[in-house]
Scaffold this motif. Structure first.
Motif, short mmCIF file in Angstrom:
data_model
loop_
_atom_site.label_atom_id
_atom_site.label_comp_id
_atom_site.label_asym_id
_atom_site.label_seq_id
_atom_site.Cartn_x
_atom_site.Cartn_y
_atom_site.Cartn_z
N GLY A 108 0.81 -1.21 0.00
CA GLY A 108 0.00 0.00 0.00
C GLY A 108 0.85 1.26 0.00
O GLY A 108 2.00 1.26 0.43
N ALA A 109 0.26 2.34 -0.50
CA ALA A 109 0.97 3.62 -0.65
C ALA A 109 1.42 4.19 0.69
O ALA A 109 2.40 4.94 0.75
CB ALA A 109 0.09 4.63 -1.37
N ALA A 110 0.72 3.84 1.77
CA ALA A 110 1.08 4.31 3.11
C ALA A 110 1.41 3.12 4.01
O ALA A 110 1.29 3.20 5.23
CB ALA A 110 -0.05 5.14 3.70
N PHE A 111 1.83 2.01 3.40
CA PHE A 111 2.15 0.78 4.12
C PHE A 111 1.00 0.33 5.03
O PHE A 111 1.21 -0.22 6.10
CB PHE A 111 3.44 0.91 4.93
N GLU A 112 -0.22 0.57 4.55
CA GLU A 112 -1.38 0.22 5.37
C GLU A 112 -1.57 -1.29 5.53
O GLU A 112 -2.32 -1.73 6.41
CB GLU A 112 -2.67 0.86 4.80
N LYS A 113 -0.88 -2.10 4.74
CA LYS A 113 -0.97 -3.55 4.87
C LYS A 113 0.13 -4.12 5.76
O LYS A 113 0.33 -5.33 5.82
CB LYS A 113 -0.92 -4.21 3.49
N ILE A 114 0.84 -3.24 6.47
CA ILE A 114 1.87 -3.66 7.43
C ILE A 114 1.40 -3.24 8.82
O ILE A 114 0.96 -2.11 9.01
CB ILE A 114 3.23 -3.00 7.09
#
Length: 100
Positions: free
Chosen positions: A27-33
């Motif tokens: 994700g563009a904002a590392f929302e899947k981390i």
């Protein structure tokens, strides 16, 4: 809402870089981390950057870090991390005085 990776880096979406691959996967904002995983990434990156820099670390800094870790709330610890990251990124660092 978090800003996208390109706000903080030289990444341009679609440029085929490592950051581009990471953004596509997480994700563009590392929302899947998760937060925990992001802290692991910070630990590894900070350790690597520290090893690349010249000079030694004063022993008292390890004591300061231990005290902060033991006594500050999670929110304050994250705030200190944010402050330090900004200081490192934008050059607000003290220069150690070396006595002969």
């Amino acid at each position: 809402m978090s800003k996208p990776l390109g706000y903080y880096t030289t990444h341009t979406p679609g440029d085929g870089s490592t950051l581009d691959s990471l953004q596509e996967q997480y994700g563009a904002a590392f929302e899947k981390i998760t937060k925990r995983e992001k802290l692991v990434i910070l630990t590894v990156l900070a350790s690597g950057l520290g090893c690349e820099m010249d000079g030694d670390c004063r022993a008292e800094i390890f004591d300061i870090a231990r005290v902060m870790s033991e006594r500050l709330t999670m929110s304050d610890r994250a705030g200190v991390m944010e402050a330090i990251i900004n200081q490192i990124r934008w050059g607000q660092n003290a220069e150690l005085v070396h006595h002969s």
